[in-house]
Design a protein around this motif. Structure first.
Motif, PDB file in Angstrom:
ATOM      1  N   CYS A  85      15.825 -54.976  19.937  1.00 31.37           N
ATOM      2  CA  CYS A  85      15.714 -54.651  21.142  1.00 31.37           C
ATOM      3  C   CYS A  85      14.266 -54.270  21.536  1.00 31.37           C
ATOM      4  O   CYS A  85      13.353 -54.121  21.011  1.00 31.37           O
ATOM      5  N   SER A  86      14.188 -54.671  22.768  1.00 32.63           N
ATOM      6  CA  SER A  86      12.785 -54.528  23.495  1.00 32.63           C
ATOM      7  C   SER A  86      12.848 -53.947  24.787  1.00 32.63           C
ATOM      8  O   SER A  86      13.931 -53.895  25.446  1.00 32.63           O
ATOM      9  N   SER A  87      11.661 -53.279  25.351  1.00 32.14           N
ATOM     10  CA  SER A  87      11.692 -52.997  26.662  1.00 32.14           C
ATOM     11  C   SER A  87      10.149 -53.452  27.302  1.00 32.14           C
ATOM     12  O   SER A  87       9.361 -54.093  26.417  1.00 32.14           O
ATOM     13  N   VAL A  88      10.297 -53.791  28.596  1.00 34.63           N
ATOM     14  CA  VAL A  88       9.172 -54.234  29.172  1.00 34.63           C
ATOM     15  C   VAL A  88       8.487 -53.278  30.244  1.00 34.63           C
ATOM     16  O   VAL A  88       9.014 -52.516  30.694  1.00 34.63           O
ATOM     17  N   ARG A 130      23.820 -42.433  25.649  1.00 29.88           N
ATOM     18  CA  ARG A 130      23.987 -41.800  24.451  1.00 29.88           C
ATOM     19  C   ARG A 130      23.046 -40.454  24.188  1.00 29.88           C
ATOM     20  O   ARG A 130      21.918 -40.735  24.057  1.00 29.88           O
ATOM     21  N   HIS A 181      19.502 -53.424  25.600  1.00 27.02           N
ATOM     22  CA  HIS A 181      19.599 -51.977  26.213  1.00 27.02           C
ATOM     23  C   HIS A 181      21.141 -51.996  26.654  1.00 27.02           C
ATOM     24  O   HIS A 181      21.740 -50.718  26.704  1.00 27.02           O
ATOM     25  N   HIS A 223      16.301 -45.555  25.800  1.00 25.58           N
ATOM     26  CA  HIS A 223      17.274 -46.811  25.502  1.00 25.58           C
ATOM     27  C   HIS A 223      18.448 -47.097  26.418  1.00 25.58           C
ATOM     28  O   HIS A 223      18.390 -48.061  26.953  1.00 25.58           O
ATOM     29  N   SER A 224      19.163 -45.943  26.615  1.00 24.28           N
ATOM     30  CA  SER A 224      20.308 -46.175  27.382  1.00 24.28           C
ATOM     31  C   SER A 224      20.228 -45.212  28.667  1.00 24.28           C
ATOM     32  O   SER A 224      21.351 -44.785  29.423  1.00 24.28           O
ATOM     33  N   TYR A 225      19.215 -44.966  29.156  1.00 20.17           N
ATOM     34  CA  TYR A 225      18.912 -44.025  30.340  1.00 20.17           C
ATOM     35  C   TYR A 225      19.231 -44.680  31.627  1.00 20.17           C
ATOM     36  O   TYR A 225      19.144 -46.069  31.862  1.00 20.17           O
ATOM     37  N   MET A 226      20.019 -44.122  32.467  1.00 13.62           N
ATOM     38  CA  MET A 226      20.371 -44.242  33.603  1.00 13.62           C
ATOM     39  C   MET A 226      20.154 -43.247  34.699  1.00 13.62           C
ATOM     40  O   MET A 226      20.398 -42.191  34.204  1.00 13.62           O
ATOM     41  N   GLU A 267      27.550 -50.710  34.776  1.00 16.57           N
ATOM     42  CA  GLU A 267      26.275 -50.338  35.047  1.00 16.57           C
ATOM     43  C   GLU A 267      25.697 -50.032  33.686  1.00 16.57           C
ATOM     44  O   GLU A 267      26.230 -48.841  33.175  1.00 16.57           O
ATOM     45  N   ARG A 268      24.571 -50.495  33.270  1.00 13.14           N
ATOM     46  CA  ARG A 268      23.945 -49.897  32.007  1.00 13.14           C
ATOM     47  C   ARG A 268      22.468 -50.302  32.146  1.00 13.14           C
ATOM     48  O   ARG A 268      22.038 -51.330  32.995  1.00 13.14           O
ATOM     49  N   ASN A 269      21.454 -49.705  31.591  1.00  4.30           N
ATOM     50  CA  ASN A 269      20.139 -49.870  31.439  1.00  4.30           C
ATOM     51  C   ASN A 269      20.084 -51.251  31.077  1.00  4.30           C
ATOM     52  O   ASN A 269      20.625 -51.704  30.045  1.00  4.30           O
ATOM     53  N   SER A 290      16.680 -54.527  30.578  1.00  4.27           N
ATOM     54  CA  SER A 290      15.369 -54.675  30.527  1.00  4.27           C
ATOM     55  C   SER A 290      15.324 -56.168  31.230  1.00  4.27           C
ATOM     56  O   SER A 290      14.400 -56.916  31.525  1.00  4.27           O
TER      57      SER A 290
END
Ligand code: FAD
Ligand code: SF4
Ligand code: SF4
Lengths: 285, 395
Positions: free
Chosen positions: B303-306, B340, A256, B331-334, A244-246, A248
């Protein structure tokens, strides 16, 4: 220019297909299974997936979540996802009703190696919500029971009330799956095993050269499962983990989900332990 | 039938001021023309319709954590090298809408892919490292199992007027990465600057058409040779520097002949992946501010986020993509925690991705040696120094 750009519109990896919730079943506290039916009959007819793959489920204005498909791959029209409330998207989902819409992109990612598991004994070791992505593999094995050797399901949850799909264990047992269950914390009514999943390995007499392990759950649990499997001389490339990893995008574009050289979304989520060995035990990697 | 325009591979000469007619011709063809402009004491890419708006007579001094614009005694038009912007800003902009959803009166959702404005972009003044960085991003966005149609719709019509570098900043190390300084492919036109003229190499058919419309004359063999010599001389100087100075010393300070930095790339993938627990990561983690500047200016970072942007009624929702950075906790949040957690682990992620695992993923390096991350790091962290340290001492 315009026309060239228009041509690609249909194939944008961000394209969402709308589905309606056709059934909603509360499983255990905080976990619900959603059966989704595509609005577009063409998509509904063509949609297929392999055990272990996942979808991105979308609620406009809230966001997307990566959720494994938890139903029988032989019946893709009854597409189920078993979702634990964890944060924004999953909580908003839990407030929906039958008939409401959810956007779907997918299926994505690698699958459990159902083909190379043939002629092998299979140990399915999972914890908590980690049984959801393995249920399609269990269905597949039951449909092709003679292709596989002994099949064990080692499953653990925090308490007996958190065990998923308990009403199906008897059917699985009758179909030739040896189901072993354990919980971290017992109570007055609970008569079964208490302890963590890896401990269940001690009950098995495995033939390492013909055994494959499929595992999904919290990373610490998987590390101990791997430890037990290696201690029993099961080969590194016969141990399969779902990570499992973050994420997008789920299509290898957002960056990510990187884990060393891999993108969990497209190279995984299912990997051999061999592929991840250098990275799995590194702190903060 | 003879081609109606100058063929690919031809070399022509134009007077310096005729560069204007190239810009004009591009505008007439519908391009939005972009070039280097001096803004807030830095050379950035911005609208450019008149060549007189180029930062003529200015050059940049760059070093770890340091960027300064100074006047150029030689009054060159393209004496400076790379600034904080790169082509990434035009093909993969910092923010863009990917998808729009609408809920109708019956409460039903429908979605539409949002494609960018279709006016094509022409960029003047692009360097060899930036052309190579674009190739790196092409590999990510266009050549994997999924094509990024937003990138593609900007990338395909892009027109690129490159410039052969005649000088390097102290932070440049294209020579080490084998990505420059000479322009080798990926351009529509490539300019080499002389005192009163440019030599132009035609790199594409569209490039040929554009030059054909200007006041050009054919080049003599000597003029072609002189044009090839410009980046070649710089390349030799950079090579000399590679051999003579340890990587860990800062670049030359002498403004007119700084010959860049040096990165020894031999076995670099193994060097990094075999040293994931090296003490150096902790040391650099103590200096790094986790500010993400390096990832913002890097021309290959993708890298990008939505995020969701909804109207007040929640009936119209956009999915907006923005640049993201591996230096942040999100970025690496769960929900089980951030993967990290430490700055050291984020710097390790960034550097091992750039220089090592990029090879596994895309068959090439993720670094083109442009030096931007060194210049724009507020504390002057220098990847060439970090790699040298890992190489020198494998404790
Ligand atoms: C391949 C894969 C399969 C999964 N299958 C299931 C499943 O079958 N059932 C289930 O309940 N959950 C599953 N998850 C976990 C699920 O994706 C997260 O619980 C969910 O994204 C949390 O989102 P949120 O908005 O509710 O939580 P928030 O905490 O609000 O999340 C914020 C953001 O963090 C990221 N995030 C947070 N937790 C996780 C996580 N554990 N994994 C990945 N990203 C995370 C997401 O990008 C999310 O948008 C799976 C994750 C992955 C990567
Ligand atoms: S890592 Fe640094 S030097 Fe390499 S391409 Fe990125 S910004 Fe340029
Ligand atoms: S290396 Fe420098 S630029 Fe990059 S995050 Fe750290 S402090 Fe910021």
């Amino acid at each position: 220019m315009m026309s060239a750009a228009m041509d690609h519109r249909a194939s944008s990896p961000w394209t969402v297909h709308w589905a309606n919730i056709s059934k909603m079943a509360a499983e255990v506290p905080g976990v619900t299974t959603y059966e989704l039916t595509f609005g577009d009959p063409l998509i509904a007819r063509e949609y297929q997936f392999s055990p272990g793959q996942f979808n991105m489920l979308y609620l406009p204005g809230v966001g997307e979540s990566a959720i494994s498909i938890s139903s029988d791959p032989a019946e893709p029209e009854k597409l189920e996802h078993t979702v634990r409330v964890a944060g924004n998207v999953t909580r908003a989902m839990s407030r929906l009703h039958v008939g409401d819409q959810i956007g779907i992109r997918g299926p994505y990612g690698s699958a459990w190696p159902m083909r190379s598991c043939r002629e092998h004994d299979v140990v399915i070791a999972c914890g908590g919500i980690g049984l959801a992505p393995l249920r399609p593999a269990i269905h597949h094995i039951i449909h092709h029971r003679d292709d596989y050797g002994r099949v064990y399901l080692l499953y653990g949850a925090r308490t007996a009330k958190d065990l998923l799909y308990t009403e199906q264990y008897d059917a699985w047992r009758n179909a030739g799956i040896e189901v072993e269950v354990t919980v971290d914390i017992g109570d007055a009514e609970y008569r079964g095993h208490i302890g963590v999943v890896p401990i269940l390995f001690y009950r098995l007499r495995l033939k390492p050269e013909r055994t494959r392990v499929l595992t999904c759950g919290p990373e610490v649990m998987m590390r101990f499962v791997i430890f037990e499997a290696l201690a029993r001389k099961i080969k590194r490339d016969h141990i399969h983990v779902s990570m499992e990893r973050n994420m997008s995008c789920a299509v290898g574009l957002c960056g990510h989900c990187q884990l060393g050289p891999t993108f969990v979304c497209k190279d995984g989520p299912v990997f051999t332990y061999q592929a991840l060995e250098p990275y799995l035990n590194l702190e903060n990697f | 039938m003879a081609p109606r325009h100058l063929p690919v591979g031809s070399f022509v000469r134009i007077d310096k001021h005729d560069l204007q007619s190239i810009l004009d011709s591009l505008s007439q063809r519908g391009y939005r023309t972009i070039g280097p402009r001096l803004r807030d004491d830095a050379m950035v890419y911005d609208e450019l319709t008149r060549v007189s708006d180029l930062p003529i007579g200015y050059i940049d001094e760059q070093d770890g954590g340091r960027y300064r614009v100074v006047s150029d005694p030689q009054q060159r038009w393209f004496g400076y090298v790379v600034g904080p912007h790169s082509l990434k800003n035009f093909v993969f902009p910092p923010h863009e809408t990917l998808l729009r959803s609408h809920r109708d009166a019956d409460g039903l959702w429908s979605t539409q892919t949002e494609l960018p404005e279709t006016r094509p972009v022409a960029v003047l003044g692009v360097r060899s490292c930036d052309l190579r960085a674009l190739r790196v991003q092409d590999r990510v966005f266009l050549e994997g199992p999924y094509v990024d149609v937003h990138y593609q719709s900007r990338r395909e019509p892009l027109f690129l007027v490159a410039v052969n570098c005649a000088r390097a900043a102290a932070t440049c190390f294209c020579h080490s990465m084998k990505t420059g300084p000479a322009v080798r492919g990926g351009h529509d036109l490539a300019l080499t600057e002389f005192v009163d003229h440019f030599v132009i190499e035609v790199g594409s058919d569209t490039g040929g058409e554009v030059v054909t419309e200007t006041n050009w004359t054919p080049c003599t063999i000597e003029e072609v040779q002189a044009a090839n010599d410009v980046p070649q001389r710089l390349s030799s100087a950079m090579q000399l520097r590679d051999k003579t100075l340890p990587a860990s010393s800062a670049g030359d300070v002498e403004v007119d002949h700084p010959n860049g930095r040096y990165l020894d790339i031999r076995g670099i993938r193994e060097l990094l992946l075999d040293n994931l627990e090296h003490a150096r990561w902790q040391a650099v983690g103590k200096r790094c501010l986790s500010c993400a500047n390096c990832t913002m200016v890097c021309p290959t970072c993708f890298c990008s986020s939505v995020e969701e942007v909804a109207s007040l009624t929640q009936d119209n929702v956009e999915r907006k993509r923005s640049w993201a950075s591996c230096f942040t906790a999100e970025h690496s949040y769960m929900n089980s925690g951030t993967v990290r957690k430490t700055t050291a682990s984020r710097y390790r992620q960034w550097l091992t991705h750039k220089l090592a695992t990029w090879h596994d993923q895309f068959g090439q390096s993720g670094c083109v040696g442009c030096g931007r991350c060194i210049t724009w790091c507020p504390v002057g962290i220098d990847l060439t120094v970090e790699v040298a340290a890992l190489r020198g001492d494998k404790s």
